[in-house]
Design a protein around this motif. Structure first.
Motif, PDB file in Angstrom:
ATOM      1  N   LEU A 122      11.483   0.636 -61.379  1.00 33.61           N
ATOM      2  CA  LEU A 122      11.024   2.020 -60.616  1.00 33.61           C
ATOM      3  C   LEU A 122      11.786   1.385 -58.733  1.00 33.61           C
ATOM      4  O   LEU A 122      12.516   2.245 -58.132  1.00 33.61           O
ATOM      5  CB  LEU A 122      10.192   2.092 -60.365  1.00 33.61           C
ATOM      6  N   ARG A 123      11.728   0.283 -58.466  1.00 29.76           N
ATOM      7  CA  ARG A 123      11.493   0.393 -57.042  1.00 29.76           C
ATOM      8  C   ARG A 123      13.117  -0.385 -56.650  1.00 29.76           C
ATOM      9  O   ARG A 123      13.842   0.102 -55.581  1.00 29.76           O
ATOM     10  CB  ARG A 123      10.213  -1.187 -56.855  1.00 29.76           C
ATOM     11  N   LYS A 124      13.461  -0.993 -57.437  1.00 33.06           N
ATOM     12  CA  LYS A 124      14.993  -1.002 -57.161  1.00 33.06           C
ATOM     13  C   LYS A 124      15.951  -0.004 -57.264  1.00 33.06           C
ATOM     14  O   LYS A 124      17.288   0.756 -56.062  1.00 33.06           O
ATOM     15  CB  LYS A 124      15.515  -1.729 -57.943  1.00 33.06           C
ATOM     16  N   LEU A 125      15.521   0.817 -58.225  1.00 24.58           N
ATOM     17  CA  LEU A 125      16.253   2.463 -58.128  1.00 24.58           C
ATOM     18  C   LEU A 125      15.729   2.803 -57.447  1.00 24.58           C
ATOM     19  O   LEU A 125      16.808   4.097 -56.686  1.00 24.58           O
ATOM     20  CB  LEU A 125      16.050   2.647 -59.930  1.00 24.58           C
ATOM     21  N   GLY A 126      14.730   2.760 -56.174  1.00 29.87           N
ATOM     22  CA  GLY A 126      14.521   3.724 -55.516  1.00 29.87           C
ATOM     23  C   GLY A 126      13.521   5.447 -56.554  1.00 29.87           C
ATOM     24  O   GLY A 126      13.896   6.381 -55.998  1.00 29.87           O
ATOM     25  N   ALA A 127      13.585   5.258 -58.195  1.00 29.84           N
ATOM     26  CA  ALA A 127      12.480   6.336 -58.611  1.00 29.84           C
ATOM     27  C   ALA A 127      11.378   6.412 -58.807  1.00 29.84           C
ATOM     28  O   ALA A 127      10.263   5.424 -58.104  1.00 29.84           O
ATOM     29  CB  ALA A 127      12.713   5.581 -59.726  1.00 29.84           C
ATOM     30  N   ALA A 128      10.966   7.882 -58.293  1.00 28.43           N
ATOM     31  CA  ALA A 128       9.394   7.761 -58.202  1.00 28.43           C
ATOM     32  C   ALA A 128       8.862   7.728 -59.374  1.00 28.43           C
ATOM     33  O   ALA A 128       7.496   7.799 -59.192  1.00 28.43           O
ATOM     34  CB  ALA A 128       9.423   9.073 -57.772  1.00 28.43           C
TER      35      ALA A 128
END
Length: 389
Positions: free
Chosen positions: A364-370
């Motif tokens: 989630l952090r690396k993809l910038g996904a919520a």
């Protein structure tokens, strides 16, 4: 004077299980009577036969010894009275043998009913994860007090769920031991024969046997167990194991047969939930596809609200290549996209659920996904773009 031997070698102790105490005592008395009338020496035994098979073998020995003695007595006029007693004894042996057969038949009927009731507990289960967890509890409805459901993947044997009726903590310890020490199903191992033949087995003297899963055997302190294959579409995909550690009784062929029958039904249930799992994964993919189509439709009307765009362009995938996802994180993301929970991903990858959670957070952090849904949506779009759809 001869010797009336029961169940093989002199002094051999018959396996336990199956007979009522009253039937065991009656057999013991009859054997003693046969030894006296047939004038053979009874073999001392610490306990009477308590297993149907051993009891029938003992009665057969008594029958043959009595029949031989009767043949001798009939030819001797001075033994006419003994001949009559021996004839009555043969009738008693026959009567008791018939009674044991009826009792064994009723026992098998009862075992079949217990298997049917245990399988009924799995009827409404709709996911493989839930099925596995429910199965170990259902197995104990058959008369066992501990059970393990394991999977076999690329010849690697790993426990999936463990049930210890009186000790949930011990069950978790056994499960972790198996996951930390996956066993290769190689020739010589008891379970390798289960895979080869597709048949259940009864394993005794586990403490000293070299051909068992030693990490699980040591962690569970099992003395004897029964193992049955889980067969789906003709292939052994896992094992069922069960024992009677707390009851302290020996296992019998009836126990082996009951677990084998349950294993057949479990295989069908597993095939059904696998289909349901795939359908659920397809629903998740379809939901992501619909979400993507809805987003594209809104975009098409933003430029000119009087009419839609006539030119069709491929959607641009999110830039995942430069996110720095590791190979393991991509693997976890792929399973997420198939609708798997953290627990199921952990089982598939043979890692802990906590490790999976760590990977998900990194994804989630690396993809910038919520959230997970957003990450999965990005992966689905990338996968479709790569296939040219």
């Amino acid at each position: 004077m001869g010797r009336l031997e029961v169940g093989g070698a002199a002094g051999a102790r018959p396996p336990a299980g199956g007979l009522s105490e009253a039937a065991s005592d009656e057999i013991r008395e009859l054997l003693e009577r046969a030894a006296r009338l047939a004038e053979v020496e009874p073999v001392p035994d610490e306990r009477p036969p308590v297993d149907h098979a051993t009891a029938q073998a003992a009665l057969l020995v008594a029958w043959e010894a009595t029949r031989r003695a009767l043949t001798t007595a009939i030819g001797d006029a001075s033994r006419a009275g003994r001949a009559e007693e021996l004839l009555d004894l043969l009738g008693e042996v026959r009567r008791l043998s018939d009674h044991l057969r009826e009792e064994q038949y009723r026992e098998r009927e009862g075992a079949f009913e217990r298997v049917r009731s245990a399988l009924a507990l799995l009827r409404d289960v709709e996911s493989t994860n839930e099925l596995v967890d429910q199965a170990v509890v259902a197995i104990c409805q058959l008369g066992f007090d501990r059970a393990i459901v394991s999977r076999v993947d690329n010849e690697l044997w790993v426990a999936q769920s463990v049930y210890v009726g009186r000790d949930a903590k011990w069950a978790e310890e056994i499960l972790q031991v198996s996951r930390s020490n996956p066993q290769l199903v190689q020739p010589g191992l008891v379970e390798a024969e289960v895979v080869r033949t597709g048949r259940s087995v009864l394993v005794e003297d586990v403490e000293t046997r070299p051909n068992v899963n030693r990490p699980i055997a040591d962690a569970s302190l099992s003395r004897a167990y029964v193992a049955a294959p889980i067969i789906v579409q003709g292939a052994v995909v896992g094992f069922l194991h069960a024992d009677c550690y707390y009851q302290g009784r020996d296992l019998t062929e009836a126990d082996r047969a009951a677990l084998a029958l349950f294993g057949e039904g479990f295989g069908y249930a597993l095939a059904r939930t696998a289909v349901l799992d795939r359908l659920e994964s397809l629903r998740a993919d379809l939901g992501q596809l619909r979400a993507g189509l809805s987003s594209n439709a809104v975009g098409m009307w933003n430029g000119d609200k009087s009419r839609p765009e006539t030119s069709r362009r491929l959607p641009q995938p999110p830039d995942i290549a430069g996110t720095g996802l590791t190979r393991r994180e991509i693997e976890v993301l792929q399973w997420m996209a198939r609708g798997e929970t953290n627990g199921r991903i952990a089982r598939r990858l043979n890692i802990t659920e906590g490790t999976v959670k760590t990977h998900v957070q990194a994804i989630l952090r690396k993809l910038g996904a919520a959230n997970r849904a957003a990450a999965v949506s990005m992966w689905v779009q990338v996968s479709r773009f790569g296939r040219g759809t």
